[in-house]
Design an enzyme around this catalytic site. Structure first.
Site, PDB file in Angstrom:
ATOM      1  N   ALA A 127      21.629   7.396 -20.492  1.00  0.00           N
ATOM      2  CA  ALA A 127      21.848   5.943 -20.353  1.00  0.00           C
ATOM      3  C   ALA A 127      20.818   5.253 -21.256  1.00  0.00           C
ATOM      4  O   ALA A 127      20.036   4.396 -20.825  1.00  0.00           O
ATOM      5  CB  ALA A 127      21.756   5.475 -18.900  1.00  0.00           C
TER       6      ALA A 127
ATOM      7  N   HIS B 193      14.126   3.950 -24.775  1.00  0.00           N
ATOM      8  CA  HIS B 193      14.313   5.310 -25.299  1.00  0.00           C
ATOM      9  C   HIS B 193      14.302   5.288 -26.835  1.00  0.00           C
ATOM     10  O   HIS B 193      13.716   6.168 -27.472  1.00  0.00           O
ATOM     11  CB  HIS B 193      15.649   5.898 -24.821  1.00  0.00           C
ATOM     12  CG  HIS B 193      15.769   6.042 -23.330  1.00  0.00           C
ATOM     13  ND1 HIS B 193      16.687   5.341 -22.587  1.00  0.00           N
ATOM     14  CD2 HIS B 193      15.090   6.818 -22.444  1.00  0.00           C
ATOM     15  CE1 HIS B 193      16.583   5.689 -21.300  1.00  0.00           C
ATOM     16  NE2 HIS B 193      15.615   6.572 -21.188  1.00  0.00           N
TER      17      HIS B 193
ATOM     18  N   HIS C  73      18.510   3.274 -23.713  1.00  0.00           N
ATOM     19  CA  HIS C  73      18.299   1.849 -23.963  1.00  0.00           C
ATOM     20  C   HIS C  73      17.197   1.713 -25.010  1.00  0.00           C
ATOM     21  O   HIS C  73      16.679   2.720 -25.529  1.00  0.00           O
ATOM     22  CB  HIS C  73      17.969   1.126 -22.660  1.00  0.00           C
ATOM     23  CG  HIS C  73      16.855   1.743 -21.857  1.00  0.00           C
ATOM     24  ND1 HIS C  73      15.561   1.866 -22.330  1.00  0.00           N
ATOM     25  CD2 HIS C  73      16.856   2.308 -20.614  1.00  0.00           C
ATOM     26  CE1 HIS C  73      14.808   2.438 -21.416  1.00  0.00           C
ATOM     27  NE2 HIS C  73      15.566   2.730 -20.361  1.00  0.00           N
TER      28      HIS C  73
HETATM   29  P1  AMP Z   1      14.238   8.323 -18.246  1.00  0.00           P
HETATM   30  O1  AMP Z   1      15.481   8.478 -19.030  1.00  0.00           O
HETATM   31  O2  AMP Z   1      14.189   7.076 -17.405  1.00  0.00           O
HETATM   32  O3  AMP Z   1      13.824   9.567 -17.520  1.00  0.00           O
HETATM   33  O4  AMP Z   1      13.082   8.075 -19.312  1.00  0.00           O
HETATM   34  C1  AMP Z   1      12.912   8.948 -20.408  1.00  0.00           C
HETATM   35  C2  AMP Z   1      11.660   8.550 -21.151  1.00  0.00           C
HETATM   36  O5  AMP Z   1      11.774   7.190 -21.572  1.00  0.00           O
HETATM   37  C3  AMP Z   1      10.414   8.613 -20.268  1.00  0.00           C
HETATM   38  O6  AMP Z   1       9.336   9.114 -21.043  1.00  0.00           O
HETATM   39  C4  AMP Z   1      10.191   7.176 -19.875  1.00  0.00           C
HETATM   40  O7  AMP Z   1       8.844   6.871 -19.601  1.00  0.00           O
HETATM   41  C5  AMP Z   1      10.647   6.461 -21.126  1.00  0.00           C
HETATM   42  N1  AMP Z   1      11.040   5.081 -20.837  1.00  0.00           N
HETATM   43  C6  AMP Z   1      11.860   4.642 -19.840  1.00  0.00           C
HETATM   44  N2  AMP Z   1      11.924   3.298 -19.848  1.00  0.00           N
HETATM   45  C7  AMP Z   1      11.131   2.881 -20.874  1.00  0.00           C
HETATM   46  C8  AMP Z   1      10.774   1.600 -21.398  1.00  0.00           C
HETATM   47  N3  AMP Z   1      11.251   0.467 -20.879  1.00  0.00           N
HETATM   48  N4  AMP Z   1       9.930   1.551 -22.462  1.00  0.00           N
HETATM   49  C9  AMP Z   1       9.444   2.691 -23.001  1.00  0.00           C
HETATM   50  N5  AMP Z   1       9.741   3.920 -22.560  1.00  0.00           N
HETATM   51  C10 AMP Z   1      10.567   4.018 -21.506  1.00  0.00           C
END
Ligand code: AMP
Length: 255
Positions: A7, A12, A9
């Site tokens: 997902a 990422h 955004h």
């Molecule tokens: P997730 O898909 O939520 O498990 O996140 C994957 C990676 O993206 C992790 O290292 C998160 O810390 C990072 N991440 C998620 N949201 C953000 C954001 N708003 N800004 C920067 N990095 C993010």
């Protein structure tokens, strides 16, 4: 390598670009997308977690990701798996206290990804500050040959940290959710040195949003994640707040 749950955004994407910068012109960037069942505690949102495969493909294509790894749970885990990786100190508080087993799931899957791809470096976001600290600790403790790079939190114009879970919010919840960021910024600007007083103000302000329910609000040292009584350099204010069933996290450095 940029490990994610998909997902994708702009948060990422910022990590993918950091990875690209770090890899240099001859390097390659791998993204993994895996909604890791091991890190979802019972009763959480594993089955409803968004999985927009086509949109994710497009993001990876636009960013010229060299390798996209999107395994199925049964490709990652044998049914009778019995080996896990567990960090036992930094994982105790904050999200670890609210989500038993969560960081064991994270550490286990990240270790597997590091073994599968042997990346020179991996990029993680500061939004998940505790996760980043735990992964750095795990890499140090287990002598993993991976450099850990941190990326800053990317936000909506109104300050709400981007998260794949934001799409669960209904319009009323979405309208109130920026109170998290405004509260954290206000706390960081305050000259108050007592953690208790800062936390009291944080509770009052967040709870003034009628749909917000605080899961935790804590002031800890940014490196050991242990509670602090007074605000010192590298004190971290970390919060988790429910809007309905949706749990949002954010953090800010104080002092
Ligand atoms: P997730 O898909 O939520 O498990 O996140 C994957 C990676 O993206 C992790 O290292 C998160 O810390 C990072 N991440 C998620 N949201 C953000 C954001 N708003 N800004 C920067 N990095 C993010």
């Amino acid at each position: 390598m940029v490990p994610t749950m998909g997902a994708l955004h702009a948060g990422h994407v910022s990590l993918i670009r950091l990875a690209r910068d770090h890899a240099g012109p001859d390097g390659e960037v791998a993204v993994s997308i895996f909604v890791n069942p091991l890190q979802f505690e019972p009763g959480s949102d594993f089955s409803r977690y968004p999985r927009p495969e086509k949109a994710d493909d497009e993001v990876c294509g636009a960013e010229r990701v060299d390798l996209l790894f999107r395994p199925l749970p049964n490709e990652m885990y044998a049914e009778d798996r019995s080996t896990f990786v567990e960090e036992t100190s930094l994982s105790e508080r904050l999200c670890g206290a609210s989500r038993p087993g969560h960081f064991r799931g994270v550490c286990t899957v990240v270790t597997k990804l590091f073994h599968l791809f042997a990346p020179d470096a991996a990029v993680f976001g500061e939004k998940d500050f505790q996760q980043l600290a735990i992964i750095r600790r795990m890499v140090r403790d287990l002598d993993l040959a991976v450099e850990i790079i941190a990326g800053p939190t990317i936000r909506e114009a109104d300050g709400l940290a981007l998260s794949s879970r934001n799409q669960y919010l209904n319009p009323e919840e979405r309208a109130q959710a920026p109170v998290i960021r405004t509260t954290l910024v206000e706390a960081a600007r305050s000259t108050e040195k007592s953690a208790e007083a800062v936390l009291a103000a944080v509770h009052q302000k967040i709870e003034s949003a009628s749909l917000a329910r605080i899961d935790y609000a804590e002031i800890v040292g940014a490196d050991d994640l242990q509670p602090r009584l007074t605000i010192e350099p590298r004190s971290l204010l970390a919060v988790a707040v429910f809007f309905g069933r949706t749990r949002l996290i954010d953090n800010i450095l104080l002092g």
